[in-house]
Motif scaffolding. Structure first.
Motif, PDB file in Angstrom:
ATOM      1  N   SER A   2       0.842  -1.197   0.000  1.00  0.00           N
ATOM      2  CA  SER A   2       0.000   0.000   0.000  1.00  0.00           C
ATOM      3  C   SER A   2       0.877   1.247   0.000  1.00  0.00           C
ATOM      4  O   SER A   2       2.085   1.195   0.224  1.00  0.00           O
ATOM      5  CB  SER A   2      -0.886   0.012   1.235  1.00  0.00           C
ATOM      6  OG  SER A   2      -0.093   0.321   2.360  1.00  0.00           O
ATOM      7  N   LEU A   3       0.214   2.346  -0.265  1.00  0.00           N
ATOM      8  CA  LEU A   3       0.919   3.626  -0.273  1.00  0.00           C
ATOM      9  C   LEU A   3       1.587   3.891   1.082  1.00  0.00           C
ATOM     10  O   LEU A   3       2.708   4.385   1.165  1.00  0.00           O
ATOM     11  CB  LEU A   3      -0.083   4.739  -0.600  1.00  0.00           C
ATOM     12  CG  LEU A   3       0.492   6.120  -0.844  1.00  0.00           C
ATOM     13  CD1 LEU A   3       1.520   6.085  -1.951  1.00  0.00           C
ATOM     14  CD2 LEU A   3      -0.619   7.107  -1.179  1.00  0.00           C
ATOM     15  N   SER A   4       0.867   3.505   2.130  1.00  0.00           N
ATOM     16  CA  SER A   4       1.430   3.705   3.469  1.00  0.00           C
ATOM     17  C   SER A   4       2.740   2.962   3.637  1.00  0.00           C
ATOM     18  O   SER A   4       3.717   3.494   4.160  1.00  0.00           O
ATOM     19  CB  SER A   4       0.452   3.227   4.531  1.00  0.00           C
ATOM     20  OG  SER A   4      -0.768   3.878   4.385  1.00  0.00           O
ATOM     21  N   ASP A   5       2.742   1.732   3.180  1.00  0.00           N
ATOM     22  CA  ASP A   5       3.975   0.950   3.312  1.00  0.00           C
ATOM     23  C   ASP A   5       5.105   1.605   2.541  1.00  0.00           C
ATOM     24  O   ASP A   5       6.227   1.723   3.018  1.00  0.00           O
ATOM     25  CB  ASP A   5       3.757  -0.474   2.766  1.00  0.00           C
ATOM     26  CG  ASP A   5       2.749  -1.230   3.610  1.00  0.00           C
ATOM     27  OD1 ASP A   5       2.695  -0.938   4.821  1.00  0.00           O
ATOM     28  OD2 ASP A   5       2.026  -2.071   3.062  1.00  0.00           O
ATOM     29  N   ILE A   7       5.519   4.717   1.626  1.00  0.00           N
ATOM     30  CA  ILE A   7       6.045   5.922   2.247  1.00  0.00           C
ATOM     31  C   ILE A   7       6.778   5.595   3.541  1.00  0.00           C
ATOM     32  O   ILE A   7       7.766   6.226   3.895  1.00  0.00           O
ATOM     33  CB  ILE A   7       4.894   6.913   2.490  1.00  0.00           C
ATOM     34  CG1 ILE A   7       4.281   7.247   1.142  1.00  0.00           C
ATOM     35  CG2 ILE A   7       5.403   8.153   3.214  1.00  0.00           C
ATOM     36  CD1 ILE A   7       3.943   8.663   0.910  1.00  0.00           C
ATOM     37  N   SER A   8       6.304   4.573   4.205  1.00  0.00           N
ATOM     38  CA  SER A   8       6.966   4.201   5.449  1.00  0.00           C
ATOM     39  C   SER A   8       8.407   3.785   5.214  1.00  0.00           C
ATOM     40  O   SER A   8       9.248   3.911   6.085  1.00  0.00           O
ATOM     41  CB  SER A   8       6.234   3.037   6.107  1.00  0.00           C
ATOM     42  OG  SER A   8       4.935   3.415   6.423  1.00  0.00           O
ATOM     43  N   LEU A  12      12.721   9.635   5.436  1.00  0.00           N
ATOM     44  CA  LEU A  12      11.984  10.892   5.567  1.00  0.00           C
ATOM     45  C   LEU A  12      12.862  12.104   5.753  1.00  0.00           C
ATOM     46  O   LEU A  12      12.415  13.225   5.606  1.00  0.00           O
ATOM     47  CB  LEU A  12      11.018  10.777   6.739  1.00  0.00           C
ATOM     48  CG  LEU A  12       9.870   9.885   6.330  1.00  0.00           C
ATOM     49  CD1 LEU A  12       9.061   9.503   7.534  1.00  0.00           C
ATOM     50  CD2 LEU A  12       9.016  10.613   5.319  1.00  0.00           C
TER      51      LEU A  12
ATOM     52  N   TRP B 281      11.951  14.672  12.052  1.00  0.00           N
ATOM     53  CA  TRP B 281      12.182  15.445  10.836  1.00  0.00           C
ATOM     54  C   TRP B 281      11.189  16.576  10.713  1.00  0.00           C
ATOM     55  O   TRP B 281      11.515  17.673  10.281  1.00  0.00           O
ATOM     56  CB  TRP B 281      12.103  14.549   9.608  1.00  0.00           C
ATOM     57  CG  TRP B 281      10.740  13.969   9.354  1.00  0.00           C
ATOM     58  CD1 TRP B 281      10.301  12.753   9.767  1.00  0.00           C
ATOM     59  CD2 TRP B 281       9.657  14.590   8.673  1.00  0.00           C
ATOM     60  NE1 TRP B 281       8.998  12.582   9.385  1.00  0.00           N
ATOM     61  CE2 TRP B 281       8.576  13.689   8.710  1.00  0.00           C
ATOM     62  CE3 TRP B 281       9.483  15.821   8.035  1.00  0.00           C
ATOM     63  CZ2 TRP B 281       7.341  13.973   8.147  1.00  0.00           C
ATOM     64  CZ3 TRP B 281       8.253  16.095   7.465  1.00  0.00           C
ATOM     65  CH2 TRP B 281       7.197  15.176   7.525  1.00  0.00           C
ATOM     66  N   LEU B 555       0.308   9.189   6.466  1.00  0.00           N
ATOM     67  CA  LEU B 555       0.565   7.945   5.758  1.00  0.00           C
ATOM     68  C   LEU B 555       1.555   7.025   6.439  1.00  0.00           C
ATOM     69  O   LEU B 555       1.554   5.832   6.211  1.00  0.00           O
ATOM     70  CB  LEU B 555       1.068   8.257   4.343  1.00  0.00           C
ATOM     71  CG  LEU B 555       0.027   8.890   3.430  1.00  0.00           C
ATOM     72  CD1 LEU B 555       0.612   9.084   2.057  1.00  0.00           C
ATOM     73  CD2 LEU B 555      -1.227   8.033   3.356  1.00  0.00           C
ATOM     74  N   ILE B 556       2.387   7.607   7.260  1.00  0.00           N
ATOM     75  CA  ILE B 556       3.456   6.776   7.779  1.00  0.00           C
ATOM     76  C   ILE B 556       3.005   6.039   9.010  1.00  0.00           C
ATOM     77  O   ILE B 556       2.729   6.629  10.037  1.00  0.00           O
ATOM     78  CB  ILE B 556       4.651   7.649   8.150  1.00  0.00           C
ATOM     79  CG1 ILE B 556       5.080   8.423   6.925  1.00  0.00           C
ATOM     80  CG2 ILE B 556       5.785   6.811   8.660  1.00  0.00           C
ATOM     81  CD1 ILE B 556       5.835   9.630   7.280  1.00  0.00           C
ATOM     82  N   SER B 558       4.768   4.077  10.776  1.00  0.00           N
ATOM     83  CA  SER B 558       5.806   4.032  11.796  1.00  0.00           C
ATOM     84  C   SER B 558       5.804   5.283  12.657  1.00  0.00           C
ATOM     85  O   SER B 558       6.385   5.324  13.724  1.00  0.00           O
ATOM     86  CB  SER B 558       7.172   3.875  11.140  1.00  0.00           C
ATOM     87  OG  SER B 558       7.414   4.995  10.325  1.00  0.00           O
TER      88      SER B 558
END
Lengths: 63, 755
Positions: A2-5, A7-8, A12, B281, B555-556, B558
């Motif tokens: 998924s998109l979440s994964d 981006i995770s 960052l 961040w 979205l993250i 984590s």
């Protein structure tokens, strides 16, 4: 995945840097443009608040 | 008086393309009076809450008057009623003149005025009654939020309609600031207030915990920018040159000022959440951009002050200019201090203390207030078409205001530093030097008294201004003059027009990509002339910056590591939480233990993002007038809370927390339980089976707590125990205790398991 994964898994710490570069870039472009601008014409714009035209006629009943 | 009507040669209306028009000064007149009236009201409420901090028993007079309910009324009144009306007044006055046209629609203007005042009145009624979303400066409940959106759209329509009808090609920089304010505030308001109603005046935000905090401070930070800064910069860029009768010092600088605010300000939001459960961040980003903000802000200040070059002799004699000079200076001060406060090490000390309050009031009283008063004194004689009733009192107002500001902010800076240092002080044995929180509160009392004096001075000044305006209004002419103006209509836009400030160096034409043409940046000139395109770019800048900030937090996964032992609030706890929100406890209590030794020592385990996943809305707070409550669960017996809530100063000597006797008296609204749990479930809170019997579950938990309370009140008398249990089993205090005892305890279950 998924998109979440997705981006995770991104690093960052690039976000602040990318953002900084983009916005600093735009800012420099805008600054450059503004500094290059023609002074005389700007002066006309600067005077806009204070050169109100005089009224054409003092008063004229509306009705 | 540069714009006083003088009879020029009456131009012939038949002259090529000349159009005649009049300005509508009725609207700015109404907004001006509303500004001054609400200013006095809002500041009076501010003074009342300031007095409550030194005389907390005053808050006990009635539940409507407790600090937690009045403080939002104060902030909302001064921001949306005082500053809001001031912006509208100045915008309606200046736009017509800068664009050489009457406003697009008188009717929209009237709707805007009355709609906005109705919103203010509904805020003034609902906030003391305890109807609140529990998010700072976004307290108003959903029906009012919808009304705000509607009125704002009407305002925007009127503004853009006017721009479309203008007779002046160049849109003066003040109007850029207005446009940016209008569109950004709309975006902020809508996205921060997305919520699901759970009653006529009750709702839960769709965001929870860290995300809600992020949205809230994205909003809070940018509301300061686009409700309290850019509108007033627009006003400054119009009224300061006007009052000094000098063109703005550097138009180039004003344009740089504008774009750097639009590009940079929105990025700095996360600096409000340093050391919280926010990713590293994001917080670094917030800090970097906050520091970058300093530069353009000072550019703006210098530009304002230098506009007065050659007019300084006038400053000595003209109260209008005096207000402007001090106002602009405070703008410089606040915008220097803001970035400084966003530096993490400074923030570690300043956050949650009165330092923030001092910073805000430097900006609010000095910048927003003084620009507004300066503008008011300039406008009063012009709008009411007669001399200002008393220039002497205007002068007196200036001095009272200035001294009032100093009496307010100096002691509050001292209070902030004092408390911040006391919180983190350790003694030689390595223990907290001031373990009793209340010690750090009592040390501030002398400073709080001086603040009251400052507040009285500033408020008195505002009352003088209102009085001056009313007396001037009473002396107005029988009929206002409405002079007729003439200007040619605007023809279609000509890119090569010589009036362009960016010159008319022509490219050779035909070249696929003409560098010179690009360098002349005629494209920019062109979309400035096309207000919609211009607006679109502002929106793009704001939205892109916002997305950069916001999307990752959403979205993250984590970012918010889940903690298995963190469970949804039981229905009674949820009701108790709603009482906590309604009473505005967040105005004095944080729920966010930062990972700093002084804090973990005082409060316990620092707060983890995963602990807030069911918090719609988050209640981290921003100021610790009282101690952090995130780890208060289980710290005291139920009875302690009951007695403390009834009369805090009886339990903790010297407490300035208001008494809440009504919570021991008023019944729980059982019928609300079902609906609220349902809405929570709809928002994704895993209530499972409880959704079907929320009220039952709530009553059962209340009975348990009431029984325990009974045992604690009468340890040796079973009969009396039962009576006490009966008495408290449906009282609000029981729900609140359920919530307080639950706070921050879920994580302990996890730790117990690990052992």
């Amino acid at each position: 995945m998924s998109l979440s994964d997705l981006i995770s898994h991104m690093d960052l710490s690039v976000f602040p840097e990318v953002a900084l570069v983009i916005f600093a870039g735009v800012f420099v472009a805008v600054s450059a443009r503004t500094l290059r601008a023609d002074r005389a014409a700007f002066e006309a714009a600067a005077g806009l608040p204070i050169d109100d035209p005089a009224p054409a006629r003092e008063e004229e009943p509306r009705e | 008086m540069s714009d006083s009507p003088s009879s020029g040669e009456p131009a012939s209306p038949q002259a090529a393309g000349l159009e005649t028009f009049r300005y509508d000064d009725g609207l700015p007149r109404m907004f001006l009076m509303a500004t001054l009236v609400w200013g006095v009201v809002g500041m009076l409420v501010g003074l009342i809450v300031a007095i409550q901090l030194v005389a907390p028993s005053l808050g006990g007079l009635h539940e409507w008057l407790t600090f937690g309910r009045l403080r939002p009324l104060h902030t909302n009144a001064v921001i949306f009623a005082f500053a809001g009306n001031a912006f509208f007044c100045g915008a309606y006055y200046s736009m017509q003149r800068l664009l050489k046209t009457r406003m697009y629609s008188d009717a929209l203007g009237k709707f805007h005025f009355w709609g906005w005042q109705a919103i203010i009145v509904s805020a003034a009624v609902t906030l003391p009654l305890g109807f609140t979303q529990g998010k700072e400066y976004a307290e108003l409940e959903w029906p009012i939020d919808i009304a705000i959106t509607l009125v704002w759209v009407v305002f925007a329509l009127n503004v853009f309609g006017t721009i479309a009808r203008r007779r002046e090609r160049h849109i003066y920089v003040a109007i850029w600031f207005y446009i940016a304010s209008i569109v950004t505030v709309a975006v902020l308001h809508i996205f921060n207030n997305l919520s699901i109603p759970a009653g006529a005046l009750k709702s839960y935000p769709i965001y929870a915990g860290v995300q809600d905090a992020f949205m809230q401070w994205w909003y809070g930070h940018n509301a300061v920018a686009f409700f309290l800064t850019t509108p007033f910069l627009g006003l400054m860029y119009y009224f300061l040159p006007k009052a000094a009768n000098r063109p703005v010092f550097s138009y180039k600088l004003s344009i740089l000022h504008f774009w750097s605010l639009v590009f940079i300000y929105i990025w700095a939001g996360p600096h409000h959440l340093h050391y919280t459960a926010l990713p590293e961040w994001a917080s670094t980003l917030g800090m970097l951009f906050s520091v970058m903000l300093w530069m353009p802000s000072w550019g703006g200040m210098i530009n304002g002050l230098l506009t007065l070059r050659g007019a300084w002799n006038k400053v000595a004699s003209d109260p209008v200019l005096k207000f402007f000079v001090v106002g602009v200076t405070f703008y410089g001060m606040s915008t220097f201090e803001g970035p400084m406060l966003s530096v993490k090490t400074v923030n570690a000390l300043s956050h949650y203390t009165d330092w923030t309050i001092a910073h805000v009031h430097g900006g609010a009283l000095g910048w927003v207030g003084f620009i507004t008063f300066g503008m008011a004194y300039w406008l009063i004689p012009r709008l009411f078409q007669t001399r200002l009733a008393s220039p002497k009192l205007a002068e007196a107002h200036f001095w009272m205001g200035t001294i009032g500001i100093l009496f307010y902010i100096v002691p509050i800076y001292v209070a902030g530093l004092t408390q911040g240092l006391m919180w983190r002080a350790f003694d030689a044995t390595g223990r907290l030097a001031y373990p009793d929180f209340v010690e750090t509160v009592n040390a501030l009392m002398p400073m709080y008294w001086v603040r009251v004096v400052g507040g009285v001075l500033y408020l008195t000044g505002a009352i003088l201004c209102l009085g001056n305006a009313v007396v001037t209004w009473a002396r107005r002419p029988e009929r206002y003059e409405e002079p007729v103006y003439e200007a040619p209509a605007l023809g279609p836009y000509e890119p090569s027009s010589a009036e362009s400030p960016w010159g008319s160096k022509r490219g050779d034409g035909g070249a696929f990509f003409d560098l010179r043409r690009f360098a002349a940046l005629r494209w920019h000139r062109r979309w400035e002339a096309l207000p919609l395109t211009f607006t679109a770019w502002v929106v793009v800048a704001v939205v892109v910056a916002s997305l950069f900030e916001i999307i990752p937090t959403f979205l993250i996964r984590s970012n918010v590591p889940t903690i298995a032992s963190v469970k949804p609030y039981r229905p009674l706890e949820l009701l108790g939480r709603d009482i906590y929100i309604a009473e505005g406890c967040y105005n004095c209590h944080s729920q966010m233990v930062r990972p700093l030794i002084a804090e973990t020592e005082r409060y316990g385990e620092y707060s983890k993002p995963g602990e807030f996943v069911y918090d719609h809305p988050f209640q981290w707070g921003s100021r610790r007038i009282g101690p952090d409550l995130h780890r208060v669960g289980g710290k005291y017996p139920h009875l302690w809370h009951l007695q403390h809530m009834e009369e805090p100063s009886k339990v903790t000597k010297g407490s300035i927390m208001p008494p809440y006797p009504h919570l021991l008296r008023d019944p729980i609204d059982w019928s609300a339980a079902q609906k609220r749990v349902e809405v929570m479930a709809m928002l994704g809170v895993p209530y499972g089976d409880t959704v079907r019997h929320a009220e039952e579950d709530a009553r059962a938990q209340a009975a348990d707590i009431a029984r325990a309370l009974g045992e604690q009140i009468h340890p040796n008398d079973p009969a009396k125990q039962a009576a006490a249990a009966e008495r408290y089993k449906d009282k609000q205090i029981t729900a609140l205790i359920a919530y307080l005892q639950r706070l921050g305890t879920d994580i302990k279950a996890e730790q117990a398991q690990k052992k």
